[in-house]
Motif scaffolding. Structure first.
Motif, mmCIF file in Angstrom:
data_model
loop_
_atom_site.group_PDB
_atom_site.id
_atom_site.type_symbol
_atom_site.label_atom_id
_atom_site.label_comp_id
_atom_site.label_asym_id
_atom_site.label_seq_id
_atom_site.Cartn_x
_atom_site.Cartn_y
_atom_site.Cartn_z
ATOM 1 N N THR A 35 15.873 -3.102 -0.771
ATOM 2 C CA THR A 35 15.732 -1.677 -1.041
ATOM 3 C C THR A 35 15.695 -0.645 0.423
ATOM 4 O OG1 THR A 35 13.128 -1.824 -0.391
ATOM 5 C CG2 THR A 35 14.042 -2.152 -2.874
ATOM 6 N N ARG A 36 16.290 -1.494 1.491
ATOM 7 C CA ARG A 36 16.620 -0.625 2.736
ATOM 8 C C ARG A 36 17.537 0.389 2.724
ATOM 9 N NH1 ARG A 36 18.251 -3.475 8.126
ATOM 10 N NH2 ARG A 36 20.020 -3.613 6.940
ATOM 11 N N SER A 37 17.055 1.554 3.093
ATOM 12 C CA SER A 37 18.195 2.844 3.187
ATOM 13 C C SER A 37 18.029 3.538 4.287
ATOM 14 C CB SER A 37 18.080 3.687 1.663
ATOM 15 O OG SER A 37 16.766 4.541 1.997
ATOM 16 N N ILE A 38 19.064 4.182 4.873
ATOM 17 C CA ILE A 38 19.189 4.712 5.995
ATOM 18 C C ILE A 38 19.499 6.095 5.842
ATOM 19 C CG2 ILE A 38 19.874 4.879 8.526
ATOM 20 C CD1 ILE A 38 18.892 2.137 7.483
ATOM 21 N N ALA A 39 18.289 7.198 6.187
ATOM 22 C CA ALA A 39 18.683 8.511 6.125
ATOM 23 C C ALA A 39 19.516 9.216 6.977
ATOM 24 C CB ALA A 39 17.348 9.263 5.982
ATOM 25 N N PRO A 40 20.277 10.302 6.790
ATOM 26 C CA PRO A 40 21.056 10.779 7.550
ATOM 27 C C PRO A 40 20.458 11.014 8.904
ATOM 28 C CG PRO A 40 21.246 11.988 5.463
ATOM 29 C CD PRO A 40 19.997 11.060 5.602
ATOM 30 N N ASP A 41 19.088 11.077 9.027
ATOM 31 C CA ASP A 41 18.454 11.432 10.425
ATOM 32 C C ASP A 41 18.287 10.029 11.222
ATOM 33 O OD1 ASP A 41 16.598 10.338 8.906
ATOM 34 O OD2 ASP A 41 14.995 12.031 9.272
ATOM 35 N N GLY A 42 18.652 8.961 10.626
ATOM 36 C CA GLY A 42 18.433 7.705 11.258
ATOM 37 C C GLY A 42 17.310 6.995 10.708
ATOM 38 N N LYS A 43 16.442 7.742 9.987
ATOM 39 C CA LYS A 43 15.101 7.016 9.510
ATOM 40 C C LYS A 43 15.397 5.917 8.704
ATOM 41 C CE LYS A 43 10.255 8.771 9.296
ATOM 42 N NZ LYS A 43 9.539 9.845 9.097
ATOM 43 N N VAL A 44 14.640 4.936 8.583
ATOM 44 C CA VAL A 44 14.644 3.538 7.543
ATOM 45 C C VAL A 44 13.608 4.048 6.585
ATOM 46 C CG1 VAL A 44 14.871 1.245 7.394
ATOM 47 C CG2 VAL A 44 15.481 2.381 9.288
ATOM 48 N N HIS A 45 14.118 3.645 5.279
ATOM 49 C CA HIS A 45 13.283 3.677 4.208
ATOM 50 C C HIS A 45 13.345 2.386 3.449
ATOM 51 C CE1 HIS A 45 12.473 7.910 4.662
ATOM 52 N NE2 HIS A 45 13.625 8.300 4.896
ATOM 53 N N PHE A 46 12.287 2.121 2.741
ATOM 54 C CA PHE A 46 12.143 0.807 1.778
ATOM 55 C C PHE A 46 11.747 1.451 0.376
ATOM 56 C CE2 PHE A 46 11.933 -0.593 6.051
ATOM 57 C CZ PHE A 46 12.900 -1.616 6.004
ATOM 58 N N LEU A 47 12.213 2.456 -0.433
ATOM 59 C CA LEU A 47 11.724 3.094 -1.199
ATOM 60 C C LEU A 47 11.585 2.185 -2.560
ATOM 61 C CD1 LEU A 47 13.478 6.628 -1.186
ATOM 62 C CD2 LEU A 47 11.254 5.806 -0.267
ATOM 63 N N HIS B 76 10.000 -0.642 -2.757
ATOM 64 C CA HIS B 76 10.035 -2.177 -2.248
ATOM 65 C C HIS B 76 8.810 -2.907 -3.004
ATOM 66 C CE1 HIS B 76 7.127 -1.504 1.212
ATOM 67 N NE2 HIS B 76 6.818 -2.732 1.023
ATOM 68 N N ALA B 77 7.750 -2.370 -3.246
ATOM 69 C CA ALA B 77 6.500 -2.907 -3.648
ATOM 70 C C ALA B 77 7.041 -3.566 -5.344
ATOM 71 C CB ALA B 77 5.275 -2.130 -3.638
ATOM 72 N N GLU B 78 7.399 -2.569 -6.028
ATOM 73 C CA GLU B 78 8.006 -2.993 -7.430
ATOM 74 C C GLU B 78 9.124 -3.697 -7.469
ATOM 75 O OE1 GLU B 78 5.919 1.034 -6.925
ATOM 76 O OE2 GLU B 78 7.535 0.121 -5.979
ATOM 77 N N VAL B 79 9.990 -3.598 -6.416
ATOM 78 C CA VAL B 79 11.090 -4.823 -6.518
ATOM 79 C C VAL B 79 10.665 -5.931 -6.061
ATOM 80 C CG1 VAL B 79 13.297 -5.247 -5.366
ATOM 81 C CG2 VAL B 79 12.987 -2.977 -6.001
ATOM 82 N N GLY B 80 9.871 -6.054 -5.135
ATOM 83 C CA GLY B 80 9.298 -7.119 -4.748
ATOM 84 C C GLY B 80 8.418 -8.040 -5.819
ATOM 85 N N THR B 81 7.687 -7.077 -6.827
ATOM 86 C CA THR B 81 6.901 -7.881 -7.746
ATOM 87 C C THR B 81 7.912 -8.463 -8.858
ATOM 88 O OG1 THR B 81 5.309 -6.395 -7.384
ATOM 89 C CG2 THR B 81 5.174 -7.251 -9.411
ATOM 90 N N ARG B 82 9.051 -7.887 -9.012
ATOM 91 C CA ARG B 82 10.092 -8.550 -9.996
ATOM 92 C C ARG B 82 10.560 -9.663 -9.332
ATOM 93 N NH1 ARG B 82 11.270 -2.985 -10.974
ATOM 94 N NH2 ARG B 82 13.133 -2.965 -9.428
ATOM 95 N N MET B 83 10.647 -9.685 -8.181
ATOM 96 C CA MET B 83 11.419 -10.930 -7.273
ATOM 97 C C MET B 83 10.331 -11.997 -7.354
ATOM 98 S SD MET B 83 12.982 -8.898 -4.081
ATOM 99 C CE MET B 83 13.506 -10.427 -3.363
ATOM 100 N N PHE B 84 9.126 -11.777 -7.081
ATOM 101 C CA PHE B 84 7.824 -12.571 -7.363
ATOM 102 C C PHE B 84 7.905 -13.262 -8.619
ATOM 103 C CE2 PHE B 84 3.475 -13.524 -8.474
ATOM 104 C CZ PHE B 84 3.081 -14.384 -7.725
ATOM 105 N N ASP B 85 7.902 -12.428 -9.515
ATOM 106 C CA ASP B 85 7.965 -12.822 -11.109
ATOM 107 C C ASP B 85 9.238 -14.108 -11.393
ATOM 108 O OD1 ASP B 85 5.824 -11.174 -11.673
ATOM 109 O OD2 ASP B 85 7.347 -9.642 -12.778
ATOM 110 N N LYS B 86 10.249 -13.770 -10.676
ATOM 111 C CA LYS B 86 11.336 -14.626 -10.933
ATOM 112 C C LYS B 86 11.337 -15.994 -10.012
ATOM 113 C CE LYS B 86 15.014 -11.144 -11.763
ATOM 114 N NZ LYS B 86 16.301 -10.527 -10.924
ATOM 115 N N LEU B 87 10.490 -15.903 -8.914
ATOM 116 C CA LEU B 87 10.229 -16.970 -7.961
ATOM 117 C C LEU B 87 9.227 -17.768 -8.679
ATOM 118 C CD1 LEU B 87 9.119 -16.613 -4.171
ATOM 119 C CD2 LEU B 87 7.937 -17.783 -6.044
ATOM 120 N N ASP B 88 8.141 -17.331 -9.185
ATOM 121 C CA ASP B 88 7.285 -18.093 -9.822
ATOM 122 C C ASP B 88 7.816 -18.815 -11.020
ATOM 123 O OD1 ASP B 88 4.527 -18.775 -10.352
ATOM 124 O OD2 ASP B 88 4.623 -17.777 -12.357
ATOM 125 N N ARG B 89 8.587 -18.084 -12.046
ATOM 126 C CA ARG B 89 9.391 -18.586 -12.993
ATOM 127 C C ARG B 89 10.045 -19.906 -12.720
ATOM 128 N NH1 ARG B 89 10.001 -13.364 -15.164
ATOM 129 N NH2 ARG B 89 12.315 -13.342 -14.283
#
Length: 251
Positions: free
Chosen positions: A72-84, A86-99
């Motif tokens: 989920t990493r993205s870089i804004a024009p001002d150079g600021k880093v965002h992980f918008l 990431h909690a929801e995406v990480g939860t889906r990854m956890f579900d796949k990991l557990d399966r």
């Protein structure tokens, strides 16, 4: 669950076991490390695990809480880093990991708690003292039985090297926990008088809306607090008390 889980994680990495078992975690190794102006997510994760209370739910959640950052990493024009998200995406990854691993196949309650903590791990750190009591109550209801685990994870998730920033972060979480406890205690108190008793008093004794009605209610509350009459009774009980003691309460 050991006193030095960071060393154990490093050994898993060095032997190749981390990549084999948890490629989602292994993907965090070297992700950041000063690049794009954000901290190395693997180093951060190890510190969170180390700082977490030795409770299975919190330790597992500490290991997995940021796995969604890689995707989920993205870089804004001002150079600021965002992980918008990431909690929801990480939860889906956890579900796949557990399966894939069946890691919690025989511990469904543990799996559900870890999943909940990964999904909501940002919630406590988003608290601000200017939140209304209603907002704090809503958060407490949504976290429910996971509240203590989530607050523990939130404390562990503070890894800044700046002492003042760390102090403020921990203080904020502590304040949230105390505020939730205080509101819960207030809400648990049974009202001295039942709801609607003011209207019932006006109807029963022909009183108009006035200060007198408030005075009668307060007199009953004082009697309840003094133990002279029982609290938490039906409206009819208090109307009978008023009728039998008109001189005391109504004159």
């Amino acid at each position: 669950m050991g006193e030095d889980p960071e060393t154990g994680l490093d050994e898993l990495l060095e032997t190749g076991a981390l990549a084999a078992l948890f490629p989602e975690v292994h993907a965090m190794v070297g992700f950041g490390d000063g690049e794009w102006r954000h901290k190395d997510v693997w180093k951060h994760t190890k510190q969170v695990v180390r700082q977490a209370v030795p409770r299975l739910e919190v330790r597992w959640a500490s290991l997995f809480h940021d796995i969604g950052k890689v995707k989920t990493r993205s870089i804004a024009p001002d150079g600021k880093v965002h992980f918008l998200g990431h909690a929801e995406v990480g939860t889906r990854m956890f579900d796949k990991l557990d399966r894939r691993l069946g890691l919690f196949a025989h511990e469904v309650a543990l799996k559900d708690t870890v999943r909940f903590l990964v999904l909501h791990h940002l919630r406590a750190n988003q608290y601000s003292p200017d939140w209304t009591d209603s907002a704090v109550r809503r958060l407490a209801r949504e976290l429910a039985e996971h509240l203590d685990d989530l607050l523990c994870l939130a404390r562990a998730d503070i890894t800044t090297k700046r002492p003042e920033k760390k102090r403020r972060g921990l203080q904020q979480i502590e304040e949230l926990g105390e505020r939730i406890g205080r509101l819960a205690a207030e809400d648990a108190r049974v009202p001295a008088l039942p709801s609607g008793i003011g209207d019932a008093i006006m109807r029963a004794f022909g009183l108009p809306p006035s200060r007198k009605v408030g005075e009668v209610k307060r007199a009953l509350e004082v009697a309840v607090e003094a133990g002279e009459i029982a609290g938490g009774q039906a409206i009819e009980v208090y109307l009978e008390i008023l009728q039998a003691n008109r001189d005391k309460y109504l004159l």
